[in-house]
Structures are given as structure tokens and as C-alpha cells.
Write an enzyme that holds these catalytic residues in place. Structure first.
Site, mmCIF file in Angstrom:
data_model
loop_
_atom_site.group_PDB
_atom_site.id
_atom_site.type_symbol
_atom_site.label_atom_id
_atom_site.label_comp_id
_atom_site.label_asym_id
_atom_site.label_seq_id
_atom_site.Cartn_x
_atom_site.Cartn_y
_atom_site.Cartn_z
ATOM 1 N N GLU A 55 -22.355 20.035 28.425
ATOM 2 C CA GLU A 55 -21.109 19.106 27.917
ATOM 3 C C GLU A 55 -20.667 18.742 29.480
ATOM 4 O OE1 GLU A 55 -15.975 20.929 27.486
ATOM 5 O OE2 GLU A 55 -18.018 22.457 26.934
ATOM 6 N N ASP A 66 -7.259 22.773 32.304
ATOM 7 C CA ASP A 66 -8.033 23.399 33.455
ATOM 8 C C ASP A 66 -7.788 24.606 34.137
ATOM 9 O OD1 ASP A 66 -10.477 22.479 32.222
ATOM 10 O OD2 ASP A 66 -9.978 21.073 32.751
#
EC number: 4.2.1.20
Length: 284
Positions: A55, A66
Site C-alpha cells: 500500500e 492518520d
């Protein structure tokens, strides 16, 4: 006694067998351009031998999903002048040596600015197998899904422990590569352990979702974590912050390559152990 090189060869051979038999896999996450785009290619090549999927995160200035580790990696990359075309360039180079599936992870804004179809076409031509758009709600993804289908680009949607059953099944239907199962509430980042809720959610998703493999991410950082997640029925683990932490500490160096491979090896061993335990518990 086997030396380290022979042990690595055995593990790589086991991984290839696992992929052929559709056994659980490791999905590694890297931030493109951290610390530089040339290093990203080296890191992808280093992890390739252990991973079933890579990824590749496309840096964004406001990565709301995040944690601090990956946020800082985004900042480092953007501060070095990162441009989206560099992710396509590095993927083209990677494709000269590997056919390992690569999924690009990003937010909607960079894709919208570039034009959804234009972005999908460029990603496909570069060699991407699929896309994850973290902040694109499934209910608003009809145009995006149609464009991806038109250009044979895979789609991956995310589900969380509080996702209702109906939504869970809808996300499974809309995803064409795998289903990204978020292990817990909150943002990405390493955690000490997992709550009972995580394993209950994996079981619920496994019971309701019959189209896609279930790859679990958020908080997995070592072999013990990977083992526990796979033992409880996941088809793969997604690891990002633990790899990005190594890159932050060691930068563009041979030590980074060594440390990345060392962690990937540990995670792969944990996955294998978890798979053995899962089969033992479910053999009857």
C-alpha cells in the site's frame, strides 16, 4: 543449524506457497517520497519479498485518518517537494521487477483536483491495482466506483467496529480487491494490545462478508499482534506506522533496508503462527 540467509530463503518460499494457497498475507504501507522518492523504490523492493500487497500512500497536507507517525511522514515528503506524478513514476519502476499488487492510498482532495478519471487512468497506466480513498463516504462514491470499473481499477473501502451490519455488507459488495477492516476506533498508529471488541468485529465481518478477504489494519506493529489478528480469523494484516517509524529513525540508509526486512520477517512469522492456530481451532 541453518544460517540467517537460509532461514530467509525458507520464509520467502513459505510466503510464495501461502499466496498460492490464499493463506493470510502481510500488507505493508509506505508514504511515497519519505524521505525521498528514490528511497521509496528501494523500500518497496525490500518489502516485496515478504508482502502479498504493498500500500503506497500519496502524501496529503491534512491526513485526518492518520496518527502522528504517518502525518509527520506526509510532512517530510511534501517538504521535499513531492508531486503526485512521482508516485506513478516510482510504481512504473517497481513494475519492471515485480507484479506484487500495489494499492494507492490517498484522500479525496488530491484526486478531485487532478480529475477523478484522469487520476484513475494515470494510476492504472503506472501499474496500480487499486485505490483507497480514506475520506470518501461510500454513499458519495457512485461516480468514483463507475470510473474505476470502467478502467478495471480495484476499489477498497474501510469498515470499523461501529459499522452497522447492512453497511458492512454494502462495503463488502462495493470493494473489489479486499475489505479494509479497521481494528479499533481512532487514527492509525502502533498500539500495545487489542481489545475484545476487535476480535468480535472480525468475527462479525467474517460472518457477514462473503465477497472479499478481510485485511485488518490500525495498530498492528509486531509479530505478536499479527499472530493474534490472524488467529481470530483475519485474512491479512496491514502494517504502516511501524515501518514508517523505522524510516523516520534511519532515513535513506542500508540500515533502514535491514530493519524493514527484519520487521517484515517477524510479522510474516506471526501471520504463519496465527494461521496454524486458527486452523487448529476451526478444524472441526
Amino acid at each position: 543449524m541453518k544460517n540467517l540467509e537460509n532461514l530467509e530463503k525458507d520464509l520467502k518460499n513459505d510466503l510464495k506457497k501461502d499466496l498460492k494457497k490464499e493463506k493470510p498475507i502481510l500488507v505493508s504501507f509506505l508514504v511515497s517520497g519519505d524521505p525521498n522518492i528514490e528511497a521509496t523504490l528501494k523500500f518497496m523492493n525490500a518489502l516485496d519479498e515478504y508482502c502479498g500487497v504493498i500500500e503506497l500512500g500519496i502524501p496529503f497536507s491534512d491526513p485526518i485518518a492518520d496518527g502522528s507517525t504517518i502525518q509527520e511522514a506526509n510532512v517530510r515528503s511534501l517538504s521535499n517537494g513531492y508531486k503526485i506524478h512521482q508516485s506513478f513514476d516510482v510504481l512504473r519502476e517497481f513494475r519492471k521487477f515485480s507484479d506484487t499488487p500495489v494499492v494507492l492510498m490517498t484522500y479525496y482532495n488530491p484526486i478531485y483536483k487532478r480529475g477523478i478519471e484522469n487520476f484513475v487512468i494515470q494510476a492504472k497506466e503506472a501499474g496500480a491495482n487499486g485505490l483507497i480513498i480514506v475520506d470518501l463516504p461510500l454513499d458519495e462514491a457512485e461516480q468514483y466506483r463507475a470510473i474505476c470499473k470502467k478502467h478495471d481499477m480495484g476499489t477498497v473501502f474501510l469498515v470499523a467496529p461501529n459499522t452497522p451490519d447492512e453497511r458492512l455488507m454494502y462495503s463488502d459488495e462495493a470493494s473489489t480487491l479486499f475489505l479494509y477492516v479497521i481494528s479499533t476506533f481512532g487514527i492509525t498508529g502502533a498500539r500495545g494490545s487489542f481489545e475484545k471488541m476487535t476480535f468480535e468485529f472480525i468475527a462479525r465481518a467474517k460472518n457477514l462478508c462473503d465477497k472479499n478477504k478481510l485485511y485488518v489494519g490500525f495498530g498492528i506493529s509486531n509479530g505478536e499482534h499479527a499472530e493474534k489478528i490472524i488467529e481470530n480469523g483475519a485474512d491479512g494484516v496491514i502494517v504502516g506506522s511501524a515501518f514508517v517509524d523505522i524510516i523516520k529513525e534511519y532515513g535513506d540508509s542500508n540500515e533502514t533496508i535491514y530493519k524493514l526486512k527484519e520487521l517484515a520477517r517477524e510479522l510474516s512469522e506471526g501471520i504463519h503462527k496465527g494461521y496454524v492456530k486458527y486452523n487448529e481451532k476451526n478444524k472441526y
